[in-house]
Design a protein around this motif. Structure first.
Motif, PDB file in Angstrom:
ATOM      1  N   GLN A  61       8.996  -3.867  72.340  1.00  0.00           N
ATOM      2  CA  GLN A  61       7.614  -4.312  72.499  1.00  0.00           C
ATOM      3  C   GLN A  61       7.623  -5.736  73.017  1.00  0.00           C
ATOM      4  O   GLN A  61       8.157  -6.643  72.404  1.00  0.00           O
ATOM      5  CB  GLN A  61       6.852  -4.240  71.180  1.00  0.00           C
ATOM      6  N   TYR A  62       6.981  -5.894  74.204  1.00  0.00           N
ATOM      7  CA  TYR A  62       6.894  -7.205  74.844  1.00  0.00           C
ATOM      8  C   TYR A  62       5.427  -7.469  75.139  1.00  0.00           C
ATOM      9  O   TYR A  62       4.858  -6.984  76.115  1.00  0.00           O
ATOM     10  CB  TYR A  62       7.705  -7.207  76.137  1.00  0.00           C
ATOM     11  N   GLY A  63       4.788  -8.243  74.235  1.00  0.00           N
ATOM     12  CA  GLY A  63       3.347  -8.438  74.374  1.00  0.00           C
ATOM     13  C   GLY A  63       2.629  -7.111  74.166  1.00  0.00           C
ATOM     14  O   GLY A  63       2.780  -6.454  73.131  1.00  0.00           O
ATOM     15  N   ASN A  64       1.855  -6.685  75.159  1.00  0.00           N
ATOM     16  CA  ASN A  64       1.169  -5.392  75.093  1.00  0.00           C
ATOM     17  C   ASN A  64       1.969  -4.270  75.726  1.00  0.00           C
ATOM     18  O   ASN A  64       1.529  -3.113  75.703  1.00  0.00           O
ATOM     19  CB  ASN A  64      -0.195  -5.497  75.791  1.00  0.00           C
ATOM     20  N   LEU A  65       3.142  -4.592  76.306  1.00  0.00           N
ATOM     21  CA  LEU A  65       3.976  -3.578  76.952  1.00  0.00           C
ATOM     22  C   LEU A  65       4.929  -2.967  75.944  1.00  0.00           C
ATOM     23  O   LEU A  65       5.502  -3.669  75.111  1.00  0.00           O
ATOM     24  CB  LEU A  65       4.761  -4.197  78.105  1.00  0.00           C
ATOM     25  N   LYS A  66       5.101  -1.656  76.029  1.00  0.00           N
ATOM     26  CA  LYS A  66       6.018  -0.936  75.143  1.00  0.00           C
ATOM     27  C   LYS A  66       6.899  -0.010  75.974  1.00  0.00           C
ATOM     28  O   LYS A  66       6.398   0.754  76.805  1.00  0.00           O
ATOM     29  CB  LYS A  66       5.242  -0.116  74.106  1.00  0.00           C
ATOM     30  N   LYS A  67       8.194  -0.083  75.748  1.00  0.00           N
ATOM     31  CA  LYS A  67       9.161   0.781  76.416  1.00  0.00           C
ATOM     32  C   LYS A  67      10.208   1.210  75.404  1.00  0.00           C
ATOM     33  O   LYS A  67      10.364   0.591  74.350  1.00  0.00           O
ATOM     34  CB  LYS A  67       9.829   0.053  77.593  1.00  0.00           C
ATOM     35  N   LYS A  68      10.937   2.278  75.727  1.00  0.00           N
ATOM     36  CA  LYS A  68      11.985   2.745  74.812  1.00  0.00           C
ATOM     37  C   LYS A  68      13.144   3.355  75.594  1.00  0.00           C
ATOM     38  O   LYS A  68      12.999   3.764  76.745  1.00  0.00           O
ATOM     39  CB  LYS A  68      11.429   3.743  73.806  1.00  0.00           C
ATOM     40  N   THR A  69      14.281   3.375  74.908  1.00  0.00           N
ATOM     41  CA  THR A  69      15.491   3.908  75.514  1.00  0.00           C
ATOM     42  C   THR A  69      15.605   5.402  75.223  1.00  0.00           C
ATOM     43  O   THR A  69      14.777   5.990  74.518  1.00  0.00           O
ATOM     44  CB  THR A  69      16.723   3.193  74.948  1.00  0.00           C
ATOM     45  N   LYS A  70      16.655   5.990  75.761  1.00  0.00           N
ATOM     46  CA  LYS A  70      16.953   7.393  75.455  1.00  0.00           C
ATOM     47  C   LYS A  70      17.526   7.510  74.039  1.00  0.00           C
ATOM     48  O   LYS A  70      17.967   6.522  73.446  1.00  0.00           O
ATOM     49  CB  LYS A  70      17.952   7.923  76.473  1.00  0.00           C
ATOM     50  N   VAL A  71      17.545   8.712  73.506  1.00  0.00           N
ATOM     51  CA  VAL A  71      18.043   8.973  72.152  1.00  0.00           C
ATOM     52  C   VAL A  71      19.506   9.385  72.235  1.00  0.00           C
ATOM     53  O   VAL A  71      19.880  10.256  73.045  1.00  0.00           O
ATOM     54  CB  VAL A  71      17.220  10.076  71.467  1.00  0.00           C
ATOM     55  N   ILE A  72      20.349   8.760  71.401  1.00  0.00           N
ATOM     56  CA  ILE A  72      21.754   9.129  71.271  1.00  0.00           C
ATOM     57  C   ILE A  72      21.910   9.860  69.936  1.00  0.00           C
ATOM     58  O   ILE A  72      21.662   9.274  68.876  1.00  0.00           O
ATOM     59  CB  ILE A  72      22.679   7.905  71.332  1.00  0.00           C
ATOM     60  N   HIS A  73      22.303  11.119  69.971  1.00  0.00           N
ATOM     61  CA  HIS A  73      22.299  11.946  68.770  1.00  0.00           C
ATOM     62  C   HIS A  73      23.583  11.791  67.963  1.00  0.00           C
ATOM     63  O   HIS A  73      24.686  11.606  68.503  1.00  0.00           O
ATOM     64  CB  HIS A  73      22.111  13.407  69.156  1.00  0.00           C
ATOM     65  N   LYS A  74      23.441  11.871  66.644  1.00  0.00           N
ATOM     66  CA  LYS A  74      24.529  11.992  65.669  1.00  0.00           C
ATOM     67  C   LYS A  74      25.593  10.914  65.819  1.00  0.00           C
ATOM     68  O   LYS A  74      26.778  11.202  66.020  1.00  0.00           O
ATOM     69  CB  LYS A  74      25.167  13.374  65.781  1.00  0.00           C
ATOM     70  N   THR A  75      25.174   9.658  65.667  1.00  0.00           N
ATOM     71  CA  THR A  75      26.132   8.560  65.768  1.00  0.00           C
ATOM     72  C   THR A  75      25.562   7.330  65.078  1.00  0.00           C
ATOM     73  O   THR A  75      24.347   7.162  64.955  1.00  0.00           O
ATOM     74  CB  THR A  75      26.453   8.234  67.236  1.00  0.00           C
ATOM     75  N   LEU A  76      26.468   6.476  64.624  1.00  0.00           N
ATOM     76  CA  LEU A  76      26.095   5.168  64.081  1.00  0.00           C
ATOM     77  C   LEU A  76      26.527   4.036  65.005  1.00  0.00           C
ATOM     78  O   LEU A  76      26.296   2.873  64.685  1.00  0.00           O
ATOM     79  CB  LEU A  76      26.729   4.965  62.699  1.00  0.00           C
ATOM     80  N   THR A  77      27.159   4.390  66.142  1.00  0.00           N
ATOM     81  CA  THR A  77      27.574   3.397  67.151  1.00  0.00           C
ATOM     82  C   THR A  77      27.122   3.886  68.524  1.00  0.00           C
ATOM     83  O   THR A  77      27.936   4.244  69.373  1.00  0.00           O
ATOM     84  CB  THR A  77      29.098   3.210  67.128  1.00  0.00           C
ATOM     85  N   PRO A  78      25.816   3.886  68.756  1.00  0.00           N
ATOM     86  CA  PRO A  78      25.309   4.421  70.028  1.00  0.00           C
ATOM     87  C   PRO A  78      25.569   3.470  71.186  1.00  0.00           C
ATOM     88  O   PRO A  78      25.688   2.262  71.005  1.00  0.00           O
ATOM     89  CB  PRO A  78      23.804   4.552  69.764  1.00  0.00           C
ATOM     90  N   GLN A  79      25.662   4.036  72.389  1.00  0.00           N
ATOM     91  CA  GLN A  79      25.805   3.274  73.617  1.00  0.00           C
ATOM     92  C   GLN A  79      24.722   3.750  74.582  1.00  0.00           C
ATOM     93  O   GLN A  79      24.750   4.882  75.045  1.00  0.00           O
ATOM     94  CB  GLN A  79      27.196   3.442  74.240  1.00  0.00           C
ATOM     95  N   TRP A  80      23.762   2.831  74.852  1.00  0.00           N
ATOM     96  CA  TRP A  80      22.647   3.210  75.726  1.00  0.00           C
ATOM     97  C   TRP A  80      22.899   2.783  77.175  1.00  0.00           C
ATOM     98  O   TRP A  80      22.605   3.530  78.088  1.00  0.00           O
ATOM     99  CB  TRP A  80      21.355   2.554  75.219  1.00  0.00           C
TER     100      TRP A  80
END
Length: 809
Positions: free
Chosen positions: A618-637
């Motif tokens: 969230q940057y001010g009024n802008l909202k963006k998100k990354t892809k989902v990395i399943h079944k991990t505690l060390t994701p790499q986006w």
């Protein structure tokens, strides 16, 4: 080389001085002593076996030295006793002080006169706004010069008096000057319709001045012992260079004499006292307002002085409260009963200027009546000191002085002030200066003068390059009119007016309204007016003034509660942010490039001990998100997101994705980037907050785009369009067309709530339209003026060329 400690005077010099003093004493006591010295030397030479001569001389010298030492001790004891008697004596003898008047002659023209003139001019200008004759529509100070002759102090002597633990310097004050120039510009009502100028060219003041040092010499109180003799000589003119006797207008001299006399009586006639601070450190700031917390603790030992039996007041059948006043700002405590009254109630009070008076009024009313009676009152004066502290002082018992000093904002002081009036007793208050507001020295209007010329347009005040973002967040305890409170706020800065939307049936509304103003050099205050919307108009429920300080943005940003004036309850929460327009323009041409690389050691949100993490940005009024990395505690986006560089807060939320249930938070963090330079990349790990473990790896780059240089023709087109306001007018027309279309759609859909909200937006648009119309009128007048000047220059050039050709032929 180590530096040796020096002692002054040196020991040898001190011994030499004592020897010389002793020798002079011996010469004074025995003038024949120099003639005996050769005899003593000769006796020692001719009688070498005899010691009686040196022995006799030693005895005589010891006797003389003892006499000399005894005389020195007596003089030192007399001096100490004189100082002791002077300190304990209630009154010292009168002494002349020609040296002080000589000093005043030297420092008056360039130091004292400008400071005193500025202070008195502001006071007089405030007074003439409140009190003026009926035949005067408006009156303002044009020039204020007290002349080159200082007052004469101590003409009849100066002496010290002791009053309790305070010492008072009493001196005469005589001031007769006829080379002063105090000029007022007056707009007169009928039958004297027109403009005029009133000039004060002579003033006479004669009285007894009292000076009282307080707070261990850190401040000085001053006042007249009684109302001084005061006379004013004035002249009246129509604005030209000539002046005529003041009898051209009735009552001018008597009005100004009464104005000056009342001003002196209210501010510096016993027991009213002014204060001169003596700061150790000078910080060149000009305070224009401040916020102070006043806590009414209790009132005790109330005795009715008018009662015959002088008994303690039995207030079981009466309810008591205290009114706290600073000019138009008034607040009331709750009501209590009894002989010892306890409130412990706090109020935020706003004052204008570097000093003001806090007035406390004790009132009561019977339980079976609605009429309240004034019992007693007292005053506390406060003043800002240039070293950052605040001084409070008041009148104590038997006209003594109660003075306290708060060394910095936030430090509290407690005072017990005796009441003045029919009731004897005291009130306990706690005072906390919360913050002081200062004017921007670069745009201080008190340093600018404007001399209007005939037929000239009013001065145009361009923007200073700074912009204010004002947010009206909420209000509390607003006044309820006619059983309801449908409140909104109007904001006015200069000639620009803004308006919030209306919150219905809520004395504690939350508007969360934000707007922006460009700072102009001729305005320091933002006027806030609160209204309650009624069926047939709006009803006023309070106003406030906020200092718009365009100084350092770090010092100018505020988030404060401002009390509403001209009502007894209500506050507004205002946030003020100062930004630089050039920095905003540079930001608008840049980008924030955020690379979300990876995360490690995340919290397991699923039962199987893993998570399905993704990042929501969230940057001010802008909202963006990354892809989902399943079944991990060390994701790499390894995902890049871009945002326009507008200075907003960059907030990262790491969440666990669920197919059918709401997402779960597994940490968040704020990325600080203000310190990053242009086109600089920062690579770092940031620990996640609100969780036990977890970090996120990012790269952030602050990119600045290269702007193409505009040609001269493009710059000319931009200047013409910006000055003409055509683009703004076109935007307004297009916006109005869209609004009409939106109204038609809401009417067709029958959406009454949406229609009500839209009408509030339309009212705000009307204010914007009025602002642009005023600006267009100003620009039109400026363009006409430019065209006239250009025409005059062309005509002048043509005339000169014709004359040149004639002479050539």
């Amino acid at each position: 080389m180590a530096r040796k400690n020096s002692v002054w005077p040196p020991p040898s010099s001190s011994k030499k001085k004592k020897t010389i003093d002793f020798y002079n004493h011996v010469l004074k006591e025995n003038p024949m002593f120099p003639f005996f010295i050769p005899l003593i030397v000769l006796s020692c030479w001719f009688l070498p076996l005899s010691n009686w001569v040196p022995l006799l001389f030693a005895v005589w010298a010891t006797f003389q030295h003892g006499k000399f030492q005894r005389r020195n001790d007596e003089e030192e004891l007399k001096q100490t006793w004189k100082q002791f008697i002077l300190q304990l004596a209630p009154t010292t003898p009168k002494e002349p002080c020609e040296w002080l008047n000589k000093l005043l002659l030297d420092i008056w023209p360039n130091f004292l006169e400008p400071k005193i003139s500025k202070k008195i001019a502001l006071t007089v200008e405030r007074r003439i706004k409140l009190r003026k004759p009926r035949w005067i529509a408006s009156m303002k100070v044009v020039e204020f010069f007290l002349g080159s002759r200082p007052p004469i102090v101590g003409l009849h002597g100066t002496q010290w008096h002791t009053s309790g633990d305070k010492r008072i310097l009493q001196t005469s004050f005589d001031w007769v000057t006829n080379n002063m120039n105090i000029m007022f510009s007056v707009i007169m009502e009928k039958p004297f319709a027109g403009t005029a100028r009133i000039i004060v060219h002579e003033i006479k003041i004669k009285g007894t001045l009292l000076l009282m040092p307080i707070l261990d010499g850190q401040a000085l109180l001053y006042s007249f012992e009684c109302t001084p003799e005061l006379g004013v000589e004035v002249s009246f003119g129509s604005g030209g260079s000539q002046s005529m006797p003041a009898n051209g207008l009735p009552g001018v001299s008597s009005f100004l004499t009464k104005l000056f006399t009342d001003t002196v009586n209210k501010q510096m006639v016993e027991p009213r006292r002014g204060c001169l601070t003596l700061p150790i450190e000078q910080k060149r700031k000009e305070p224009v307002g401040g916020l102070v917390s006043v806590t009414i603790v209790s009132a005790k030992r109330l005795i009715d002085r008018s009662a015959d039996n002088n008994e303690i007041k039995d207030a079981r059948d009466f309810m008591n409260f205290v009114e706290v006043e600073i000019k138009n700002l008034t607040r009331r405590t709750g009501t209590v009963s009894g002989s010892d009254l306890e409130w412990d109630q706090e109020f935020n009070m706003y004052m204008h200027g570097e000093s003001d008076i806090i007035k406390l009024n004790l009132c009561e009313y019977a339980t079976d009546s609605v009429k309240c009676d004034h019992l007693a009152s007292c005053e506390i004066k406060m003043k800002y000191v240039p070293d950052g502290s605040t001084i409070f002082w008041a009148i104590g018992l038997n006209n003594s002085i109660i003075a306290k000093r708060s060394q910095f904002c936030g430090k509290s002081v407690e005072m017990n002030i005796p009441f003045e009036g029919n009731f004897k007793g005291d009130i306990s208050v706690q005072l906390i200066p919360k913050e002081w507001h200062f004017s921007d020295e670069l745009n201080d209007i008190s340093q600018m003068t404007y001399q209007p010329s005939i037929g000239a347009y009013p001065p145009f005040h361009p923007s200073t390059g700074k912009r204010f973002k004002v947010s009206v967040k909420e209000g509390r305890n607003l006044t309820v009119k006619s059983g309801k409170c449908d409140s909104y706020v109007k904001l006015q800065y200069g000639k620009v007016v803004r308006k919030t939307h209306t919150i219905t049936n809520d004395p504690n509304p939350k508007w969360n309204y934000s707007t922006e103003f460009d700072e102009i050099g001729s305005c320091e205050y933002l006027m806030l007016k609160c209204y309650s919307s009624e069926s047939f108009g709006s009803e006023f429920i309070g106003s406030a003034m906020l200092v718009m300080d365009g100084g350092d943005p770090k010092d100018s940003n505020k988030d404060i509660w401002i009390p509403l004036e001209k009502v007894i309850t209500g506050e507004l929460r205002i946030q003020l942010e100062v930004t630089n327009v050039e920095q905003l323009e540079r930001r608008s041409s840049g980008l924030i490039e955020l690379v979300l690389i990876e995360a490690r050691d995340l919290v397991a949100a699923d039962i199987r001990g893993t998570s399905d993490p993704f990042v929501k940005v969230q940057y001010g009024n802008l909202k963006k998100k990354t892809k989902v990395i399943h079944k991990t505690l060390t994701p790499q986006w390894n995902q890049t997101l871009d945002f326009p560089d507008d200075g907003s807060q960059l907030h990262l939320f790491v969440k666990d994705h669920n197919a059918f249930l709401p997402t779960t938070s597994i940490g968040d963090c704020i990325v600080e980037y203000d310190w990053i330079n242009s086109n600089q990349t920062v690579d770092k790990w940031i620990p996640l907050q609100n969780v036990s473990n977890g970090e996120i790896h990012i790269k952030i780059t602050r990119k600045t785009l290269e702007l193409k240089k505009k040609s001269k023709f493009d710059q000319l087109d931009d200047n013409v369009s910006s000055h003409s306001g055509i683009s703004n007018a076109t935007k307004i027309c297009g916006k109005m067309r869209n609004q009409l279309k939106k109204v038609q759609d809401l009417v067709d859909d029958g959406d009454l709530d949406g229609l009500s909200t839209f009408l509030s937006e339309v009212e705000s648009s009307e204010d914007i339209q009025e602002e642009y119309m005023v600006r267009l009128e100003k620009e039109r007048a400026l363009l006409l003026d430019k065209i006239n000047n250009l025409h005059h220059e062309i005509s002048k050039a043509n005339t000169s060329s014709k004359m040149h050709k004639t002479f050539s032929s």
